[in-house]
Scaffold this motif. Structure first.
Motif, PDB file in Angstrom:
ATOM      1  N   VAL A  51       0.843  -1.199   0.000  1.00 36.90           N
ATOM      2  CA  VAL A  51       0.000   0.000   0.000  1.00 36.90           C
ATOM      3  C   VAL A  51       0.878   1.248   0.000  1.00 36.90           C
ATOM      4  CG1 VAL A  51      -1.787   1.287   1.225  1.00 36.90           C
ATOM      5  CG2 VAL A  51      -1.846  -1.217   1.214  1.00 36.90           C
ATOM      6  N   ALA A  52       0.684   2.074  -1.037  1.00 38.58           N
ATOM      7  CA  ALA A  52       1.416   3.340  -1.176  1.00 38.58           C
ATOM      8  C   ALA A  52       0.451   4.490  -0.904  1.00 38.58           C
ATOM      9  CB  ALA A  52       1.986   3.459  -2.585  1.00 38.58           C
ATOM     10  N   THR A  53       0.804   5.368   0.026  1.00 38.39           N
ATOM     11  CA  THR A  53      -0.032   6.518   0.393  1.00 38.39           C
ATOM     12  C   THR A  53       0.855   7.738   0.638  1.00 38.39           C
ATOM     13  OG1 THR A  53       0.038   5.855   2.718  1.00 38.39           O
ATOM     14  CG2 THR A  53      -1.884   5.125   1.451  1.00 38.39           C
ATOM     15  N   THR A  93      -8.943   7.705   1.674  1.00 32.43           N
ATOM     16  CA  THR A  93      -8.903   7.989   3.118  1.00 32.43           C
ATOM     17  C   THR A  93      -8.510   6.753   3.925  1.00 32.43           C
ATOM     18  OG1 THR A  93     -11.297   7.650   3.415  1.00 32.43           O
ATOM     19  CG2 THR A  93     -10.557   9.902   2.954  1.00 32.43           C
ATOM     20  N   GLY A  94      -7.509   6.044   3.430  1.00 30.97           N
ATOM     21  CA  GLY A  94      -6.976   4.882   4.135  1.00 30.97           C
ATOM     22  C   GLY A  94      -7.741   3.587   3.937  1.00 30.97           C
ATOM     23  N   ILE A  95      -8.811   3.602   3.172  1.00 33.40           N
ATOM     24  CA  ILE A  95      -9.636   2.409   2.954  1.00 33.40           C
ATOM     25  C   ILE A  95      -9.420   1.897   1.535  1.00 33.40           C
ATOM     26  CG2 ILE A  95     -11.992   1.503   2.880  1.00 33.40           C
ATOM     27  CD1 ILE A  95     -12.663   3.738   4.960  1.00 33.40           C
ATOM     28  N   ILE A  96      -9.085   0.614   1.420  1.00 30.60           N
ATOM     29  CA  ILE A  96      -8.846   0.004   0.114  1.00 30.60           C
ATOM     30  C   ILE A  96     -10.177  -0.202  -0.591  1.00 30.60           C
ATOM     31  CG2 ILE A  96      -7.957  -2.041  -1.070  1.00 30.60           C
ATOM     32  CD1 ILE A  96      -5.972  -2.304   1.338  1.00 30.60           C
ATOM     33  N   GLY A  97     -10.286   0.306  -1.820  1.00 28.62           N
ATOM     34  CA  GLY A  97     -11.519   0.236  -2.596  1.00 28.62           C
ATOM     35  C   GLY A  97     -11.815  -1.171  -3.098  1.00 28.62           C
ATOM     36  N   SER A  98     -12.980  -1.317  -3.722  1.00 32.28           N
ATOM     37  CA  SER A  98     -13.408  -2.636  -4.195  1.00 32.28           C
ATOM     38  C   SER A  98     -13.189  -2.837  -5.689  1.00 32.28           C
ATOM     39  CB  SER A  98     -14.883  -2.855  -3.859  1.00 32.28           C
ATOM     40  OG  SER A  98     -15.678  -1.862  -4.474  1.00 32.28           O
ATOM     41  N   SER A 120      -7.196   9.115 -17.522  1.00 34.33           N
ATOM     42  CA  SER A 120      -7.530  10.505 -17.182  1.00 34.33           C
ATOM     43  C   SER A 120      -9.028  10.688 -16.953  1.00 34.33           C
ATOM     44  CB  SER A 120      -7.044  11.450 -18.286  1.00 34.33           C
ATOM     45  OG  SER A 120      -7.682  11.140 -19.506  1.00 34.33           O
ATOM     46  N   THR A 121      -9.822   9.671 -17.255  1.00 37.69           N
ATOM     47  CA  THR A 121     -11.278   9.754 -17.037  1.00 37.69           C
ATOM     48  C   THR A 121     -11.800   8.605 -16.162  1.00 37.69           C
ATOM     49  OG1 THR A 121     -11.705   8.543 -19.094  1.00 37.69           O
ATOM     50  CG2 THR A 121     -11.669  10.963 -19.217  1.00 37.69           C
ATOM     51  N   ASP A 122     -10.913   7.887 -15.489  1.00 38.48           N
ATOM     52  CA  ASP A 122     -11.286   6.714 -14.684  1.00 38.48           C
ATOM     53  C   ASP A 122     -11.194   7.049 -13.197  1.00 38.48           C
ATOM     54  OD1 ASP A 122     -11.590   4.232 -13.457  1.00 38.48           O
ATOM     55  OD2 ASP A 122     -10.169   3.216 -14.774  1.00 38.48           O
ATOM     56  N   LEU A 123     -12.302   6.939 -12.490  1.00 39.68           N
ATOM     57  CA  LEU A 123     -12.340   7.220 -11.050  1.00 39.68           C
ATOM     58  C   LEU A 123     -12.337   5.950 -10.203  1.00 39.68           C
ATOM     59  CD1 LEU A 123     -14.809  10.246 -10.984  1.00 39.68           C
ATOM     60  CD2 LEU A 123     -12.319  10.261 -10.673  1.00 39.68           C
ATOM     61  N   TRP A 124     -12.038   4.814 -10.794  1.00 34.91           N
ATOM     62  CA  TRP A 124     -11.866   3.563 -10.068  1.00 34.91           C
ATOM     63  C   TRP A 124     -13.114   3.178  -9.258  1.00 34.91           C
ATOM     64  CZ3 TRP A 124      -6.699   1.175  -9.424  1.00 34.91           C
ATOM     65  CH2 TRP A 124      -5.729   1.776 -10.229  1.00 34.91           C
ATOM     66  N   GLY A 125     -14.297   3.507  -9.773  1.00 38.88           N
ATOM     67  CA  GLY A 125     -15.541   3.134  -9.104  1.00 38.88           C
ATOM     68  C   GLY A 125     -15.861   3.973  -7.881  1.00 38.88           C
ATOM     69  N   GLU A 126     -15.184   5.079  -7.699  1.00 39.62           N
ATOM     70  CA  GLU A 126     -15.362   5.944  -6.529  1.00 39.62           C
ATOM     71  C   GLU A 126     -15.752   7.347  -6.986  1.00 39.62           C
ATOM     72  OE1 GLU A 126     -14.904   5.022  -3.323  1.00 39.62           O
ATOM     73  OE2 GLU A 126     -14.051   3.032  -3.683  1.00 39.62           O
ATOM     74  N   SER A 127     -16.126   8.177  -6.049  1.00 37.34           N
ATOM     75  CA  SER A 127     -16.274   9.614  -6.297  1.00 37.34           C
ATOM     76  C   SER A 127     -15.250  10.312  -5.407  1.00 37.34           C
ATOM     77  CB  SER A 127     -17.693  10.088  -5.987  1.00 37.34           C
ATOM     78  OG  SER A 127     -18.004   9.857  -4.640  1.00 37.34           O
ATOM     79  N   PHE A 128     -14.592  11.299  -5.973  1.00 35.72           N
ATOM     80  CA  PHE A 128     -13.519  11.987  -5.262  1.00 35.72           C
ATOM     81  C   PHE A 128     -13.722  13.487  -5.309  1.00 35.72           C
ATOM     82  CE2 PHE A 128     -11.426   8.040  -6.490  1.00 35.72           C
ATOM     83  CZ  PHE A 128     -10.742   7.710  -5.340  1.00 35.72           C
ATOM     84  N   GLY A 129     -13.485  14.138  -4.186  1.00 38.04           N
ATOM     85  CA  GLY A 129     -13.332  15.578  -4.122  1.00 38.04           C
ATOM     86  C   GLY A 129     -11.856  15.881  -3.920  1.00 38.04           C
ATOM     87  N   ALA A 130     -11.500  17.134  -4.032  1.00 30.91           N
ATOM     88  CA  ALA A 130     -10.101  17.520  -3.839  1.00 30.91           C
ATOM     89  C   ALA A 130      -9.580  17.058  -2.484  1.00 30.91           C
ATOM     90  CB  ALA A 130      -9.954  19.034  -3.988  1.00 30.91           C
ATOM     91  N   ASN A 132     -10.323  14.414  -0.782  1.00 29.31           N
ATOM     92  CA  ASN A 132      -9.996  12.982  -0.787  1.00 29.31           C
ATOM     93  C   ASN A 132      -8.623  12.728  -1.396  1.00 29.31           C
ATOM     94  OD1 ASN A 132     -13.324  12.686  -1.814  1.00 29.31           O
ATOM     95  ND2 ASN A 132     -12.661  11.996   0.196  1.00 29.31           N
ATOM     96  N   ILE A 133      -8.320  13.449  -2.471  1.00 29.50           N
ATOM     97  CA  ILE A 133      -7.032  13.270  -3.154  1.00 29.50           C
ATOM     98  C   ILE A 133      -5.896  13.854  -2.313  1.00 29.50           C
ATOM     99  CG2 ILE A 133      -5.684  13.849  -5.213  1.00 29.50           C
ATOM    100  CD1 ILE A 133      -7.995  11.881  -5.794  1.00 29.50           C
ATOM    101  N   ASN A 134      -6.136  14.990  -1.685  1.00 24.25           N
ATOM    102  CA  ASN A 134      -5.107  15.659  -0.881  1.00 24.25           C
ATOM    103  C   ASN A 134      -4.860  14.950   0.451  1.00 24.25           C
ATOM    104  OD1 ASN A 134      -5.087  17.526  -2.957  1.00 24.25           O
ATOM    105  ND2 ASN A 134      -6.324  19.026  -1.861  1.00 24.25           N
ATOM    106  N   ASN A 135      -5.753  14.078   0.852  1.00 27.34           N
ATOM    107  CA  ASN A 135      -5.664  13.349   2.118  1.00 27.34           C
ATOM    108  C   ASN A 135      -4.440  12.429   2.109  1.00 27.34           C
ATOM    109  OD1 ASN A 135      -6.315  10.872   3.873  1.00 27.34           O
ATOM    110  ND2 ASN A 135      -7.919  12.312   4.466  1.00 27.34           N
ATOM    111  N   SER A 136      -3.735  12.356   3.221  1.00 32.78           N
ATOM    112  CA  SER A 136      -2.546  11.497   3.296  1.00 32.78           C
ATOM    113  C   SER A 136      -2.895  10.019   3.135  1.00 32.78           C
ATOM    114  CB  SER A 136      -1.801  11.723   4.612  1.00 32.78           C
ATOM    115  OG  SER A 136      -2.616  11.338   5.706  1.00 32.78           O
ATOM    116  N   GLY A 137      -4.168   9.646   3.319  1.00 31.85           N
ATOM    117  CA  GLY A 137      -4.612   8.272   3.162  1.00 31.85           C
ATOM    118  C   GLY A 137      -5.014   7.910   1.744  1.00 31.85           C
TER     119      GLY A 137
END
Length: 178
Positions: A51-53, A93-98, A120-130, A132-137
């Protein structure tokens, strides 16, 4: 569309929520330096997650996250070993997605190019705000499997990096005169 990255993680760790084989030297995957995070497997074994964070993104508030590209510089130690992705998942946020983005191809014997996951258009089945991306997790989790091999085989990861694509949330204010 704007982008940040590719950025490297500050933290890479073994996570035992999948598989049975540990990643040794996980911190070696923070940069492209010829040093490897290593998991030794025998036939049909599955590694833990690597896990890389803590990538240090600073996406502007109010931006729309459009897509995420993960790149992993990796190799197997022998062409007879047949190392494959087992699971490649985004970490929010530290939780591994599905959503699994594993590639079907066997790993190369020599780290010649980064393996690329997402777009560049793939959100990996999630929704992200800034935030979430800026979070250390925020990051990525990788697990591998040995399909064939001799006594043991080695999966080796030299570097992990992420690029985030976004649309700026800046708004313009117009004034009208009467």
């Amino acid at each position: 569309m704007a982008q940040q990255g590719p950025l490297s993680p500050s933290t890479v760790a073994d996570n035992d929520t999948i598989g049975s084989k540990v990643w040794d030297f996980p911190g070696n995957a923070v940069s492209n330096n010829g040093l490897f995070a290593v998991s030794d497997l025998v036939i049909q074994e599955v590694s833990h997650y690597l896990v890389a964070t803590n990538f240090g993104f600073s996406i502007p508030g109010g931006s729309t996250v459009d897509g995420i590209v993960v790149e992993i510089l990796r190799q197997e130690d022998d062409s007879l070993d047949n190392i494959f992705d087992n699971a490649v998942r985004i970490v929010k946020t530290g939780i591994i997605g599905s959503t699994d983005k594993s590639l079907a191809a066997e790993w190369n014997v020599n780290e010649t190019n980064y393996a690329s996951y997402g777009s560049s258009t793939d959100l990996w089945g999630e929704s992200f705000g800034a935030g979430n991306i800026n979070n250390s997790g925020f990051g990525v989790a990788l697990s591998v499997k040995a399909v064939n091999g001799l006594v043991f085989t080695e999966a080796e990861v030299d570097h992990i990096r992420i690029t985030v694509y976004y649309t700026s949330g800046q708004t313009t204010t117009s004034t009208s005169t009467s």
